[in-house]
Design an enzyme around this catalytic site. Structure first.
Site, PDB file in Angstrom:
ATOM      1  N   LEU B 168       0.831  -1.201   0.000  1.00 49.75           N
ATOM      2  CA  LEU B 168       0.000   0.000   0.000  1.00 49.75           C
ATOM      3  C   LEU B 168       0.866   1.251   0.000  1.00 49.75           C
ATOM      4  O   LEU B 168       1.631   1.480   0.944  1.00 49.75           O
ATOM      5  CB  LEU B 168      -0.923  -0.033   1.226  1.00 49.75           C
ATOM      6  CG  LEU B 168      -2.291   0.640   1.111  1.00 49.75           C
ATOM      7  CD1 LEU B 168      -3.006   0.253  -0.175  1.00 49.75           C
ATOM      8  CD2 LEU B 168      -3.159   0.260   2.299  1.00 49.75           C
ATOM      9  N   TRP B 169       0.747   2.047  -1.070  1.00 50.26           N
ATOM     10  CA  TRP B 169       1.347   3.375  -1.138  1.00 50.26           C
ATOM     11  C   TRP B 169       0.417   4.301  -0.335  1.00 50.26           C
ATOM     12  O   TRP B 169      -0.724   4.499  -0.737  1.00 50.26           O
ATOM     13  CB  TRP B 169       1.355   3.871  -2.572  1.00 50.26           C
ATOM     14  CG  TRP B 169       2.419   3.517  -3.534  1.00 50.26           C
ATOM     15  CD1 TRP B 169       3.204   4.400  -4.230  1.00 50.26           C
ATOM     16  CD2 TRP B 169       2.812   2.216  -4.031  1.00 50.26           C
ATOM     17  NE1 TRP B 169       4.050   3.720  -5.102  1.00 50.26           N
ATOM     18  CE2 TRP B 169       3.835   2.399  -5.007  1.00 50.26           C
ATOM     19  CE3 TRP B 169       2.411   0.909  -3.738  1.00 50.26           C
ATOM     20  CZ2 TRP B 169       4.449   1.323  -5.673  1.00 50.26           C
ATOM     21  CZ3 TRP B 169       3.010  -0.152  -4.393  1.00 50.26           C
ATOM     22  CH2 TRP B 169       4.021   0.063  -5.333  1.00 50.26           C
ATOM     23  N   VAL B 203       3.857  -1.491   3.614  1.00 51.97           N
ATOM     24  CA  VAL B 203       3.416  -0.103   3.549  1.00 51.97           C
ATOM     25  C   VAL B 203       4.545   0.750   2.999  1.00 51.97           C
ATOM     26  O   VAL B 203       5.710   0.580   3.381  1.00 51.97           O
ATOM     27  CB  VAL B 203       3.034   0.397   4.957  1.00 51.97           C
ATOM     28  CG1 VAL B 203       2.668   1.884   4.924  1.00 51.97           C
ATOM     29  CG2 VAL B 203       1.888  -0.424   5.521  1.00 51.97           C
ATOM     30  N   LYS B 204       4.178   1.648   2.091  1.00 55.65           N
ATOM     31  CA  LYS B 204       5.161   2.554   1.519  1.00 55.65           C
ATOM     32  C   LYS B 204       4.752   3.982   1.825  1.00 55.65           C
ATOM     33  O   LYS B 204       3.648   4.403   1.470  1.00 55.65           O
ATOM     34  CB  LYS B 204       5.206   2.341   0.003  1.00 55.65           C
ATOM     35  CG  LYS B 204       6.153   3.259  -0.716  1.00 55.65           C
ATOM     36  CD  LYS B 204       5.921   3.195  -2.225  1.00 55.65           C
ATOM     37  CE  LYS B 204       6.668   4.304  -2.932  1.00 55.65           C
ATOM     38  NZ  LYS B 204       6.249   4.453  -4.334  1.00 55.65           N
ATOM     39  N   VAL B 205       5.633   4.711   2.484  1.00 57.98           N
ATOM     40  CA  VAL B 205       5.369   6.132   2.763  1.00 57.98           C
ATOM     41  C   VAL B 205       6.586   6.958   2.376  1.00 57.98           C
ATOM     42  O   VAL B 205       7.638   6.415   2.031  1.00 57.98           O
ATOM     43  CB  VAL B 205       5.024   6.366   4.255  1.00 57.98           C
ATOM     44  CG1 VAL B 205       3.675   5.764   4.613  1.00 57.98           C
ATOM     45  CG2 VAL B 205       6.116   5.807   5.163  1.00 57.98           C
TER      46      VAL B 205
END
Lengths: 302, 302, 302, 302, 302
Positions: B168-169, B203-205
């Site tokens: 998830l971006w 997770v991508k932040v």
């Protein structure tokens, strides 16, 4: 077996045999069969602009049979039209020329605030009518972009399941794009790229002008050759997965034959895969329309 | 069997063997195999920013094959891209590197009033193309938040059923967030937490800045160490279920190699699980891009 | 067999044995087992307010395992949380305490113009994770009321089919309600009544204040005793099908223990079925949080 | 076999035996059994106006059992209520009086900009609870008219499939109708006609006033007798397929018994098929409420 | 076997036998059987304009049986009406005259901001009631065009599957069209063309006036004969696939018999396939209404 065709088809490896087979059929039909080039006759202008604006210049065109005949006699690769026009001729012409069923359409009487065509037919219709592909218009730049991208996502998947490829009309238009920007080089190249990313098998865009619309893109174009149409076509082809997707160019409003043919020469020179030419063909007399289509094919055959 | 990997995997107990297997595959691929760290090459910038802005600096990148090759040669854990780019290479590269199919995308030509990407592919495409995971972007802060959270809810469920994990971006953006707030520490930590609560596996932040956006949150941050990037990364990892979910950080726009590598060192020091680096890799020459990716891996290997 | 429990269960006659069984399970778990009273630990504040605002006061709470442990050790009837938090612990704790899967959530970064939570999980997730009930928030007073009522209508039906009861958070909020009105006696009683009419098995509302929001309702309240919280609780219980539906009360923001306990005494005195207490529990130290929950249970046991 | 009933039933020829059977059941229940007339007790005011405004005048009404008992004891043809109220009593009273499950409801706390009730239950609930019909409210004049008409279209079809008739509350309301217009003769007659065209089996409207709302309709009413309520009722019955559909009239807010009974006499005189009377019944004391219902039945028996 | 009918039917080659059979049935019913011409009685005005405005001039028309009788006695090809009116008579008249079930309707009390009828019945109703076709209204020019075109696309497909043809009412209306433009020659011809492209089997438009609405179309009409109604009818027929689709014309508001008949003569002279005449028939006395319909048929028989 045509090398020109098989080199193109190789870029679609991974597609199922049904879709590959229909692509081969499009590339092996008509005067340009086996050359890897396409000239397609599209007749959705009755829906898009109204019947008189489309057919009054050559009233024979009010009859749906006129167009499919013109496409066959001129030696086109395919004939593209909305549901009604295909339904009116399919029983008689199915198998004689590939049909591209245009499954969404806009009229110019009214519609949503942001550009978005209405779904007017579907994959089951394409099957029922013996079509070889579906066609769909997206308007990158529209506030209703999401509905359109998601719509074509679903349709491509459905069409693939029954062995039909998809032709995507990618016409930038909407709130954030200026009128000139609709045919700007950066925007047309972007629109072609989006269509490829969405999984289109054949992409149709307008010939780009020597104009850069987006400020953020201007720096990137400093060293891209773009003064001739051929160079700009080349950039659009490059933006379409480096030439690994078939990109064809539309002709736009009717104009003089010389002008049309010169544009086609540039498209051919720039590596375009062909042309989709409607009003310039069917708004001329039957003889002149057929001749122009044949002249176009001569250019692409080289 | 890698202890580093199994310690991570243990936090996903309860997931089905299909999903677990794909997570193991991502963590056991490339140079960082077995370390519990990841460097991923994502190439959706053609869709998001346009082809010339993405690929003109290194025109080899117009060709979809360039990127998957770069990812393999540099030793990345995975290659992430939209449908078209994956379709163009899957038949040749499936099984050679895990693909992450990015199933929604935005372009920068137009779109809905509040940020929301369009669905451009799906779980069935991921299966068909041999992908190892799906990727999806949410924009916390958007007025269209509900559509996006509900959308990913459904996709995660579908992906799980066929044994695919979800990346998830999570990019805060929208009506109520200032431009600086998009990378504020409180907002990035919040965005990471939301992604974990939604059931994301990875997770991508963005790397957070030393800024607190929400007034109501300021008191809570009085005693949170946050002056170095490493400390801020640590807080984001803590906010991701106390480090029990994999969180990786994106690199953003292209910049100098030293700057990139220093940022990566801070991410590694703060306990980040890795980096997802696009433009900084493919906008360099093939040799420089590959080197930068390998330097990044060296940092994460420690 | 507990008389207190069976008297409550009798009001749910007509429900299927699966739902009845789960209600019995909730009422036969923990310190209050068999008393007909409930104290539930809900931890969705990370999603609703952000991780730091929720867990910085007691950083152990960043870890999802902390909360389910706290609920078990304190002797709660159930533990309620969003998907991610339940997924992170279900494999280890399923069967040790009933889970209530909160299937919709809001964050405070942005969202639709009128209050409406996003669907973030569903009945199939509840089954997969071994949950004993689903939880859902409606905002009576919202312009998006219809979407929410229709949403919970469908979810209750789905949950019933697999033997799961539904807990409804009924929080008035939206265009036509003043800030004070959100906890006004008439509005809270109305919100509880709506939840019962929608088919909720357990209703959660906020303790009502001595304020009447709606002009049209003022006359009706002239003779309703409402000066003490106990009296107001009694009216809310009466408005919940004359006490034939389980109504529990939330604790709100963290405050002093004496204040919390006095509120709970009034709730108990007014005939409330229990309390659902989050921040007041997990934002204290482990020992203090546990003690407060146990003190609460002591009050409800009477 | 009742001639009065069979004459009505004959107008529903073509309906399936299941629906016909339930209509016969409604017409063969209670004091008015066999007369072709109906008095129905509806109790959705707790949902529509709030519990205190509905039940404070006679607090026994907070209990859902009160109303179904009142309906049975007074000899009503049916009892109509939302999901929660029916669920609370169905196991005990199913088979003792026909239930009409009201499947959509509005509250007065908030909602969409244009009037539109929320779906709160459905045909499967009606079956599960042993109901004899479903009830639904449309608001002709609302900007959300289409959603409502399409909604009831689907529900009528679903209900028919399982042998349930549909009662349609047709209450004009919305942007283009004045407050007085909501009960204007032309508007009420129109609303009744729409309900019949939509396929309702029983139509419920308000008693019309001597007022014509729509300018375009005024000429048409020049020769329609309309000075007495009986005449206006007659016009509404005529507008309901010339009396071939059952039309009943609601009582509105509580008022004096004499006033109520005089209105009912006019309804009966005008050929109305009956009355649906809520607040005037349950807001009185048990004895007075029951007496008023019985007096109403006496009027319709004639 | 009628040559006139078979020449028309030949243009529908490719349709399935079920649809062809129903078209033959419409063309072989009533006084005009076998002539290739149609006169249809439509009675949806009660829904569209209200009962009194429709039926007060001839109160016998409040009764649904009146109209189907009138259609049969006058010798019409078919009777068209909304669900309720058909349901009220189908059991008695099915098989005696073809029914066209009008599956969407508007009332004049309110509705969405842009013109769009509500779906009020469907293909399954048409089957259940023994109808021979479905009818549907589109409003080209409406901002809700897409919803309507997509709606009819789906309904035509469903109807075809069960052997039912579709009659399309194509009435331009909406934000971008002036009041005069609604019956302008260019707009009516365009509306007829769109209906044909959407796959309608029978198209119904209003008689066009000698006015050109769209600036872009004016040049195209310079040489189109249009001073007489017959000439304009001819252009509309030409725009309907060069006469290969059945186009009939509506009569509009009630007017003098001479005026009606003169209009019909022009329609017949221009090659129109017939007329659909409602208010001019049922708002006259039974005898006069029947006579006018029969005079209309005499004109079309020629």
């Amino acid at each position: 077996m045509s090398n020109a065709v098989e080199q193109i088809i190789a870029h679609y490896a991974g597609e199922n045999p049904g879709v590959i087979g229909k692509l081969r059929r499009l590339l092996h039909t008509g005067t340009l069969a086996g050359t890897g080039k396409l000239v397609i006759l599209p007749v959705d202008q009755g829906f898009e602009h109204g019947p008189a604006r489309s057919f009054a210049p050559n009233p024979a065109g009010y009859d749906p049979e006129y167009h499919v005949n013109l496409a066959i006699e001129a030696g086109c690769n395919a004939y593209a039209a909305p549901l009604g026009f295909i339904e009116a001729v399919a029983h008689k012409y199915a198998g004689r020329i590939p049909f591209i069923l245009k499954v969404n359409n806009s009229d110019s009487l009214g519609g949503p605030d942001q550009p978005c065509s209405a779904l007017t037919s579907g994959v089951r219709d394409a099957l029922r009518l013996g079509a070889s592909a579906i066609g769909y218009t997206i308007y990158p730049g529209s506030g209703l972009r999401n509905e359109q991208y998601q719509g074509i996502r679903d349709l491509i998947a459905q069409a693939r399941e029954v062995g039909l490829p998809t032709v995507l009309w990618s016409y930038p238009r909407g709130a954030g794009i200026s009128k000139n920007g609709e045919t700007a080089l950066d925007v047309v190249a972007y629109a072609a790229h989006i269509a490829c990313q969405l999984g289109a098998h054949i992409v149709k865009v307008k010939p780009p002008t020597d104009f850069i619309e987006q400020k953020e893109a201007q720096k990137s174009y400093l060293e891209v050759p773009k003064s001739t149409l051929a160079e700009r076509i080349q950039h659009v082809v490059q933006s379409s997965f480096n030439g690994k997707r078939i990109v064809i160019f539309s002709g736009g409003a009717a104009k003089g034959s010389d002008e049309v043919l010169e544009e086609l020469r540039q498209i051919a020179k720039g590596g375009g895969f062909g042309s989709i030419m409607g009003r310039n063909a069917f708004q001329r007399s039957p003889r002149d329309g057929k001749k122009l289509l044949q002249d176009a094919m001569a250019i692409f055959r080289g």
